[in-house]
Write an enzyme that holds these catalytic residues in place. Structure first.
Site, short mmCIF file in Angstrom:
data_model
loop_
_atom_site.label_atom_id
_atom_site.label_comp_id
_atom_site.label_asym_id
_atom_site.label_seq_id
_atom_site.Cartn_x
_atom_site.Cartn_y
_atom_site.Cartn_z
N CYS A 109 -8.26 51.69 29.47
CA CYS A 109 -8.35 52.72 30.51
C CYS A 109 -8.54 52.18 31.92
O CYS A 109 -8.61 52.95 32.87
CB CYS A 109 -9.46 53.70 30.16
SG CYS A 109 -9.31 54.28 28.47
N HIS A 147 -15.12 57.17 37.58
CA HIS A 147 -14.34 57.18 36.34
C HIS A 147 -14.56 58.53 35.66
O HIS A 147 -13.62 59.17 35.26
CB HIS A 147 -14.76 56.00 35.48
CG HIS A 147 -13.94 55.80 34.24
ND1 HIS A 147 -12.56 55.72 34.29
CD2 HIS A 147 -14.29 55.66 32.93
CE1 HIS A 147 -12.10 55.55 33.05
NE2 HIS A 147 -13.12 55.53 32.21
N HIS A 203 -7.87 62.61 31.01
CA HIS A 203 -7.95 61.15 31.09
C HIS A 203 -6.59 60.57 30.73
O HIS A 203 -6.17 60.62 29.58
CB HIS A 203 -9.04 60.64 30.16
CG HIS A 203 -9.33 59.17 30.31
ND1 HIS A 203 -8.67 58.37 31.23
CD2 HIS A 203 -10.22 58.35 29.69
CE1 HIS A 203 -9.13 57.13 31.15
NE2 HIS A 203 -10.08 57.10 30.23
#
Lengths: 399, 352
Positions: free
Chosen positions: A159, A292, A327
């Site tokens: 990620c 994040h 995400h």
């Protein structure tokens, strides 16, 4: 280090198929989270995703690909965003060996592999997609489509991937290996990642709510975004101006667990600290943090603690934009890089949707409304599996 | 300030017995093999028995190879861990995907998913060593390892980093191998072929891990200096000769100063001819090949780098690598690799 100029950007996500659409959705608080439609999964009715509502056929048409193409959905999304980035930088690729490409992806060609895994062996209809398991082929499809002829590579660090693509791009410019480089990431939704995250029990059955006390996990998303990084010399020669600068970056490792973040956010803390040092900035000079903020219990707690370790009692305005896009894994950092640059260009902070109640562990409240602000330096965080932690600092043109 | 980049420690697990530090004194013959299996090290010397059973080949082999390299260089403190991998953790990916398809999204467990990410190896090494430094993984076909090397070279020569661990690693999984055989990229089982005088298409898949400690400090252990690395997806606007000459010119070298060229010939009739063009530039250099002994994996350039280090250190070239009479003194080695006329890379090394 010398600041690295950013001369163009492109983006596709569930809140828009270009920069302008994404910006409008952000300021108008229009999220892109919905039920999963283009993949048949047992989880269709139990999870929410940030899905781009265009079929593969529609993406093919948009790119003008012929019938025999072997683009994965990941590569198609990437090609659309990358093409926009080059266009906005007013660059052509032909014969330019000093224009390179640093792509990133975690899904690669998995969307095609999972569809035809056994069928590949019995029918030759889709065999051209087999080689997409070699992840580099997905990047190569994009760079060939765009006609890029300089150094080209791919990073895959889960990620945080796209942040690391931006970091390598900066290093290639800094070292003089390249004058111009297209950097970013792309990932499409697929059953593999949806089920993977489901087994980890970190998917929310509701809209994701970053930094909320009752957050239930993340929504997966899909998308792609790219920046064009450029040397000052190249910009001057072309008579162009930067839209913003990359002034600091760092990558560290949490070295705690393969998937979970450490309690005190050691890796995140180090990444932010090193990025500030590289940018020669003090924490007080950061005006906004695009966190994040995946909305998993673990990430937001760990990241929040790391923020407090860096900024003390003066944590700057912050928000997670993952409540808009979901995400998007390898693409997340470049999507949020575009958002950070949009924040600097328009002097606005984007809201953290779905926040209701402050987490009990600390006194951190994200920005929840579209808010005008004086922004000079924006910090953007991205963390991933394998303990991977990256922080990027974007600065306003002229600062 | 521009520093130099030295290789101070190496470790390799491969189909040959590279894990015991020997240098092809004994050669395992894989002629006509449909797959090159790794010559297994004593994993338990490096990893606990419980972990050995859980770990995929890529992780196990990389822990062994990286430990060897770090022990040799005598370093503990790393400024970066950078890996390159072509297929990543394909064994766990395949395991999770098969489970997903065979059981229609039911009964899945997280472990193979967690271990399927491409950066698992670099992450595991960081975890084992409690190393919080920079941690990157490149996944770009046959240019994955050259990408890792370029990243490290830039950091070391700019003095941004002092010591970096880099590695190239690949593993294979049964279904994926069958798919690439179907596609013709890998030779079918039971294909008879002579690697060095080949009449068949495709290559033979292999596995392995090779790790290196790079540093800006020249030490007694130093194997070689990494002078330069360059790679491109395609050679569209130029041929392999121009690509190579331009690279050498940038490094102020002429072809006759290169003592050895190490070629990535992989026994594929269609694509091995690309190497002939390259070789014709070096009539006075030793021509070396290695994939007949090691098979093909996308990170094979890491194996080639390991072999070059051994050649420098021993100042000898095993007969099994040489296409002509081996030289006695070796100052420069140039490694050229490509995969299916794509992913072309050059790595230039110098004796120190």
């Amino acid at each position: 280090m010398a600041k690295i100029a950013i001369s163009g950007m492109g983006i596709v996500s569930s809140i828009g198929m270009n920069v302008e659409e994404n910006f409008n959705s952000l300021v108008q608080k229009r999220h892109g989270i919905s039920r999963l439609e283009h993949i048949e999964s047992k989880l269709n009715n139990s999870i929410f995703v940030g899905e781009i509502k265009l079929s593969n056929k529609e993406l093919e048409a948009q790119l003008g690909l012929d019938q025999a193409h072997n683009f994965s959905r990941t590569a198609m999304l990437g090609a659309i965003a990358a093409q926009q980035a080059l266009k906005s930088a007013e660059l052509t690729t032909e014969g330019d060996q000093l224009l390179g490409f640093v792509n990133s992806t975690s899904v690669g060609g998995m969307d095609m592999t999972e569809r035809f895994f056994y069928e590949f062996l019995i029918s030759d209809e889709y065999q051209r997609f087999i080689e997409l398991q070699n992840t580099g082929v997905n990047s190569k499809n994009i760079s060939d489509f765009l006609g890029i002829c300089g150094i080209s590579t791919t990073i895959s660090t889960a990620c945080s991937s796209a942040a690391n693509a931006i970091i390598l791009g900066a290093r290639l410019i800094d070292s003089g290996r390249l004058e111009r480089v297209l950097v970013g990431g792309t990932d499409a939704l697929c059953k593999f990642t949806i089920n993977g995250f489901n087994t980890l029990m970190i998917l929310s059955d509701d809209l994701n709510a970053p930094f909320d006390n009752n957050r239930k996990g993340l929504n997966l998303g899909e998308g792609a975004a790219y920046l064009v990084l450029e040397s000052e010399k190249s910009l001057q020669n072309r008579g162009k101006q930067a839209i913003a600068y990359l002034s600091g970056y760092a990558n560290t490792n949490d070295a705690f667990h393969q998937t979970a973040s450490s309690e005190a956010g050691d890796g995140a803390y180090l990444a932010m600290q090193k990025a500030l040092k590289k940018a020669e900035l003090t924490p007080t000079q950061i005006d906004y943090v695009n966190v994040h903020g995946t909305a998993t219990p673990n990430n937001d707690l760990s990241e929040g603690r790391a923020l407090i370790r860096i900024f003390g009692d003066c944590v700057p305005d912050f928000s997670s934009t993952k409540a808009f896009t979901g995400h998007t894994l390898a693409a997340a950092a470049s999507i949020e890089a575009v958002f950070s640059i949009l924040a600097l260009q328009n002097q606005v902070i984007f809201p953290n949707l779905n926040f209701r109640e402050k987490m009990i562990e600390f006194d951190l409240v994200p920005v929840t409304a579209t808010q005008d602000a004086k922004l000079y330096h924006v910090l953007s965080n991205s963390f991933g599996f394998g303990g991977n932690c990256s922080s990027l600092i974007f600065s306003k043109h002229g600062e | 300030m521009k520093g130099k980049c030295y290789i101070n420690g190496i470790g390799c697990v491969s189909p040959q017995k590279t894990h015991d530090g020997s240098f092809l004194e004994e050669v395992i013959d894989f002629r006509n093999a449909s797959v090159y299996e790794v010559s297994k090290p004593d994993y338990q010397k490096y990893i606990s028995p419980v972990s050995v059973r859980r770990m995929s080949s890529a992780v196990k082999n990389s822990i062994v190879a990286s430990s060897m390299a770090l022990d040799e260089a005598g370093v503990d403190d790393l400024d970066a861990i950078i890996t390159g991998t072509g297929f990543g953790c394909i064994q766990d990916s395949e395991k999770f995907l098969k489970g997903l398809i065979d059981h229609d999204e039911d009964f899945l467990t997280p472990t193979p998913f967690i271990q399927s990410t491409h950066n698992t190896v670099a992450g595991q090494i960081a975890l084992l060593r409690k190393c919080r430094a920079y941690n990157f993984t490149y996944v770009n076909g046959a240019n994955s390892f050259p990408s890792a090397l370029l990243d490290a070279l830039l950091q070391i020569t700019s003095m941004e980093a002092n010591t970096i661990l880099i590695g190239g690693v690949d593993e294979m999984a049964p279904h994926t191998r069958a798919l690439f055989q179907t596609l013709g990229q890998f030779k079918k089982n039971d294909t008879e072929f002579d690697y060095l005088d080949n009449k068949t298409e495709g290559c033979t898949s292999s596995e392995g891990s090779a790790f290196f400690v790079l540093s800006n400090e020249h030490m007694e252990e130093t194997y070689a200096e990494v002078v330069d690395v360059f790679f491109l997806n395609n050679l569209v606007s130029q041929d392999v000769k121009t690509f190579t000459i331009e690279f050498l010119t940038r490094n102020n070298l002429s072809p006759n100063e290169v003592d050895c060229v190490l070629l990535g010939k992989n026994g594929d009739l269609t694509f091995d001819v690309v190497y002939d063009d390259f070789s014709s530039l070096f009539p006075s250099s030793n021509q070396l090949v290695f994939k007949h002994l090691f098979g093909e994996m996308l990170t094979a350039p890491a194996i080639a780098l390991w072999l070059s280090c051994k050649i420098f250190k021993t100042q000898s070239i095993p007969k099994s690598l040489a296409l002509d009479v081996p030289r006695s003194s070796v100052n420069y080695i140039l490694i050229y690799n490509q995969y299916r006329n794509s992913d072309h890379s050059l790595m230039l090394l110098k004796n120190v």
